[in-house]
Enzyme design. Structure first.
Site, PDB file in Angstrom:
ATOM      1  N   HIS A 308      -3.020   3.586   0.470  1.00 38.15           N
ATOM      2  CA  HIS A 308      -1.740   2.922   0.709  1.00 38.15           C
ATOM      3  C   HIS A 308      -1.987   1.489   1.135  1.00 38.15           C
ATOM      4  O   HIS A 308      -2.965   1.216   1.835  1.00 38.15           O
ATOM      5  CB  HIS A 308      -0.946   3.654   1.806  1.00 38.15           C
ATOM      6  CG  HIS A 308       0.499   3.288   1.805  1.00 38.15           C
ATOM      7  ND1 HIS A 308       0.979   2.204   2.496  1.00 38.15           N
ATOM      8  CD2 HIS A 308       1.547   3.826   1.156  1.00 38.15           C
ATOM      9  CE1 HIS A 308       2.284   2.117   2.285  1.00 38.15           C
ATOM     10  NE2 HIS A 308       2.660   3.082   1.474  1.00 38.15           N
ATOM     11  N   ASP A 366       2.994  10.940  -1.729  1.00 39.83           N
ATOM     12  CA  ASP A 366       3.114  11.450  -3.096  1.00 39.83           C
ATOM     13  C   ASP A 366       2.195  12.633  -3.369  1.00 39.83           C
ATOM     14  O   ASP A 366       2.412  13.393  -4.300  1.00 39.83           O
ATOM     15  CB  ASP A 366       2.787  10.331  -4.100  1.00 39.83           C
ATOM     16  CG  ASP A 366       3.833   9.252  -4.059  1.00 39.83           C
ATOM     17  OD1 ASP A 366       5.015   9.597  -3.981  1.00 39.83           O
ATOM     18  OD2 ASP A 366       3.467   8.069  -4.078  1.00 39.83           O
TER      19      ASP A 366
HETATM   20  N1  ACO Z   1      -8.880   6.080  -5.594  1.00 44.76           N
HETATM   21  C1  ACO Z   1     -10.080   5.447  -5.610  1.00 44.76           C
HETATM   22  N2  ACO Z   1     -10.288   4.223  -5.084  1.00 44.76           N
HETATM   23  C2  ACO Z   1      -9.217   3.594  -4.524  1.00 44.76           C
HETATM   24  C3  ACO Z   1      -7.938   4.204  -4.470  1.00 44.76           C
HETATM   25  C4  ACO Z   1      -7.783   5.493  -5.029  1.00 44.76           C
HETATM   26  N3  ACO Z   1      -6.588   6.116  -4.995  1.00 44.76           N
HETATM   27  N4  ACO Z   1      -7.073   3.371  -3.855  1.00 44.76           N
HETATM   28  C5  ACO Z   1      -7.773   2.274  -3.541  1.00 44.76           C
HETATM   29  N5  ACO Z   1      -9.070   2.409  -3.939  1.00 44.76           N
HETATM   30  C6  ACO Z   1     -10.150   1.446  -3.710  1.00 44.76           C
HETATM   31  C7  ACO Z   1     -10.040   0.270  -4.675  1.00 44.76           C
HETATM   32  O1  ACO Z   1     -10.803   0.485  -5.843  1.00 44.76           O
HETATM   33  C8  ACO Z   1     -10.582  -0.868  -3.834  1.00 44.76           C
HETATM   34  O2  ACO Z   1     -11.995  -0.787  -3.862  1.00 44.76           O
HETATM   35  P1  ACO Z   1     -12.866  -2.164  -3.766  1.00 44.76           P
HETATM   36  O3  ACO Z   1     -12.572  -2.741  -2.409  1.00 44.76           O
HETATM   37  O4  ACO Z   1     -14.277  -1.673  -3.903  1.00 44.76           O
HETATM   38  O5  ACO Z   1     -12.406  -3.035  -4.897  1.00 44.76           O
HETATM   39  C9  ACO Z   1     -10.139  -0.510  -2.414  1.00 44.76           C
HETATM   40  O6  ACO Z   1      -9.977   0.915  -2.403  1.00 44.76           O
HETATM   41  C10 ACO Z   1      -8.809  -1.175  -1.996  1.00 44.76           C
HETATM   42  O7  ACO Z   1      -7.832  -0.883  -2.995  1.00 44.76           O
HETATM   43  P2  ACO Z   1      -6.697  -1.893  -3.446  1.00 44.76           P
HETATM   44  O8  ACO Z   1      -6.190  -1.503  -4.808  1.00 44.76           O
HETATM   45  O9  ACO Z   1      -7.171  -3.302  -3.256  1.00 44.76           O
HETATM   46  O10 ACO Z   1      -5.609  -1.579  -2.337  1.00 44.76           O
HETATM   47  P3  ACO Z   1      -4.062  -1.897  -2.455  1.00 44.76           P
HETATM   48  O11 ACO Z   1      -3.566  -1.973  -1.068  1.00 44.76           O
HETATM   49  O12 ACO Z   1      -3.813  -3.071  -3.337  1.00 44.76           O
HETATM   50  O13 ACO Z   1      -3.483  -0.613  -3.230  1.00 44.76           O
HETATM   51  C11 ACO Z   1      -2.486   1.465  -3.742  1.00 44.76           C
HETATM   52  C12 ACO Z   1      -2.787   0.432  -2.641  1.00 44.76           C
HETATM   53  C13 ACO Z   1      -1.816   0.785  -4.952  1.00 44.76           C
HETATM   54  C14 ACO Z   1      -1.529   2.517  -3.193  1.00 44.76           C
HETATM   55  C15 ACO Z   1      -3.847   2.127  -4.171  1.00 44.76           C
HETATM   56  O14 ACO Z   1      -4.447   2.784  -3.066  1.00 44.76           O
HETATM   57  C16 ACO Z   1      -3.663   3.107  -5.341  1.00 44.76           C
HETATM   58  O15 ACO Z   1      -3.689   2.686  -6.495  1.00 44.76           O
HETATM   59  N6  ACO Z   1      -3.493   4.428  -5.042  1.00 44.76           N
HETATM   60  C17 ACO Z   1      -3.240   5.410  -6.071  1.00 44.76           C
HETATM   61  C18 ACO Z   1      -1.767   5.368  -6.487  1.00 44.76           C
HETATM   62  C19 ACO Z   1      -0.852   5.936  -5.414  1.00 44.76           C
HETATM   63  O16 ACO Z   1      -1.083   7.025  -4.877  1.00 44.76           O
HETATM   64  N7  ACO Z   1       0.254   5.207  -5.148  1.00 44.76           N
HETATM   65  C20 ACO Z   1       1.269   5.645  -4.196  1.00 44.76           C
HETATM   66  C21 ACO Z   1       1.384   4.702  -3.043  1.00 44.76           C
HETATM   67  S1  ACO Z   1       2.509   5.325  -1.859  1.00 44.76           S
HETATM   68  C22 ACO Z   1       4.062   5.053  -2.506  1.00 44.76           C
HETATM   69  O17 ACO Z   1       4.322   4.228  -3.319  1.00 44.76           O
HETATM   70  C23 ACO Z   1       5.074   5.954  -2.008  1.00 44.76           C
END
Ligand code: ACO
Length: 431
Positions: A308, A366
């Site tokens: 998140h 989710d």
């Molecule tokens: N699985 C694996 N790796 C992940 C995940 C994941 N679900 N989420 C983040 N990471 C990693 C990224 O690859 C990144 O790694 P790095 O630092 O080596 O590049 C690091 O963790 C940070 O991730 P970001 O994408 O920069 O974090 P951001 O805050 O932009 O994204 C998000 C948050 C979009 C929710 C992300 O965690 C994601 O894509 N999760 C999966 C989709 C999801 O479940 N969305 C629902 C969110 S809650 C809602 O809307 C109700």
């Protein structure tokens, strides 16, 4: 919002600029850069708004470090256990918990608006039956502006109020109609003697040929899902609603914009994507393969339902839903469901894996909502529409707050331009 005595000093090109600091009632201090461009001739750069407050608000507060979510100051776990969805709607919209009389009046107003204009039934028939219900929802909610002309004037507080009640009341009806249309069953009219959640289940699952009794444990679980998704501060879809309505566009068009944004798998679409991922994993022995893919920098795969932007400790909504999931699955006698086994094992594996620990990735709302909705009998394509109908009150509350704010301006971000500078047009034969 109070301006403190504190300020930050920016040194730039031999000049210094004082940036006032605001102190919020909770959360980090906020630098006021509104005059920066006029005074110093520079922009700030913050794609994804990771360090930018786009507005001030009194509705919802999140402490991502502590895993805290407050609506008008009330913690989400208290609201989920003691309140119910329409009371939470009242709280979000008007700022205080209602008295018994205020709640009765509000519930009556919402209940009396649950039917949609009969002509809208024909509008549905223009869609293909296999359309995703979110596609239908975006279209039909946008089309509400073609049906409810008497609540389009955003400068009139009474029309804003009517639009708010209409949207909260009709979204479950429209979402249920989108579902019924997709499975070829007749639309079911709302029933005023049922509460909000029970009425939604009735409109989704009853058929004219037999009696349908709503199970109170399921309607309570549905109501809890609605509460947990009701508002979440300035997330992508809420910011979309605010930006769309900053031009004074009508409320139905703005909520349709919010629904479009919510649809994406990085936001509300994650509940559908999460369940599809669990189905793709299929069995517990394939979990290591998917965990390895999630950790592989060269593989775009992510564990859906994990991580998140704001919560970096725990998602308080997920905690409540995990408990709800256990109750619902026990009631339905599906604790042995293979999908659930995969979900439980995946959760444990990820929570103990150094990659997920280091990056502070844990199940979000989710992850569990999809499991509950699947057990209730909803197809995955309905997960995001259910999120949308729950979030409508949050979008509307934020919209009302913004429109009533005398400082409200059209949203107009600037950019860091990296394109070509001015050049002369080349005739086609010379390119
Ligand atoms: N699985 C694996 N790796 C992940 C995940 C994941 N679900 N989420 C983040 N990471 C990693 C990224 O690859 C990144 O790694 P790095 O630092 O080596 O590049 C690091 O963790 C940070 O991730 P970001 O994408 O920069 O974090 P951001 O805050 O932009 O994204 C998000 C948050 C979009 C929710 C992300 O965690 C994601 O894509 N999760 C999966 C989709 C999801 O479940 N969305 C629902 C969110 S809650 C809602 O809307 C109700």
């Amino acid at each position: 919002m109070t301006e403190t005595q504190k300020s930050a000093t920016l040194s730039l090109n031999g000049e210094t600029y004082e940036l006032p600091i605001f102190s919020p009632t909770a959360g980090p201090d906020v630098l006021d850069i509104r005059k920066l461009y006029a005074q110093a001739g520079v922009f700030t750069y913050d794609p994804g708004f990771t360090s930018t407050a786009s507005c001030d608000s009194t509705i919802t507060y999140i402490d991502g470090g502590k895993g805290e979510l407050l609506h008008r100051g009330y913690p989400i776990d208290q609201l989920a256990s003691k309140s119910h969805y329409l009371e939470v709607c009242y709280l979000l919209l008007y700022g205080e918990l209602p008295t018994a009389a205020q709640l009765e009046d509000f519930e009556t107003r919402v209940t009396r608006h649950t039917m949609v204009h009969e002509q809208m039934h024909n509008f549905f028939r223009g869609f293909r039956r296999d359309a995703h219900p979110m596609a239908t929802l975006v279209g039909v909610v946008g089309a509400m502006s073609a049906f409810y002309h008497d609540s389009l004037d955003v400068t009139d507080p009474w029309q804003r109020e009517v639009a708010a009640v209409r949207l909260i009341a009709k979204l479950p009806t429209i979402a249920a109609m989108a579902y019924k249309y997709s499975i070829g069953q007749p639309f079911v009219y709302p029933k005023n003697d049922l509460d909000y959640a029970a009425n939604f289940l009735h409109m989704c699952f009853s058929v004219p040929s037999e009696e349908y009794h709503v199970n109170p444990i399921l309607s309570r679980a549905m109501d809890r899902i609605f509460i947990l998704h009701a508002d979440h501060e300035q997330n992508a879809s809420t910011s979309t609603v605010r930006l769309a309505s900053s031009s004074s566009a009508n409320p139905f068009a703005c909520i349709a914009a919010g629904i479009a944004c919510l649809w994406g798998p990085a936001h509300g679409g994650a509940n559908q994507a999460c369940l599809e991922m669990l189905k793709e994993i299929g069995s517990v022995d394939r979990i290591p393969e998917f965990i390895a893919r999630a950790k592989d920098k060269n593989d775009p795969f992510r564990l859906m339902g994990f991580g998140h932007r704001v919560y970096k400790n725990t998602d308080p909504r997920a905690k409540v839903l995990k408990q709800s999931a256990d109750e619902v699955l026990e009631l339905l006698g599906v604790e042995d469901n293979p999908l659930l086994q995969v979900a439980k094992e995946l959760e444990q594996t990820a929570l103990n894996d150094p990659y997920f620990i280091e990056k502070k990735l844990f199940p979000n709302v989710d992850f569990y909502s999809g499991i509950i909705l699947e057990a209730m009998g909803f197809p995955t394509s309905m997960f995001t529409p259910i999120f949308a109908l729950s979030r409508t009150v949050g979008w509307i509350s934020q919209w009302k707050e913004m429109i009533a704010d005398p400082q409200n301006k059209i949203g107009r971000p600037r950019q860091l331009y990296l394109g070509e500078t001015m050049r002369d047009y080349t005739d086609i034969e010379k390119r």
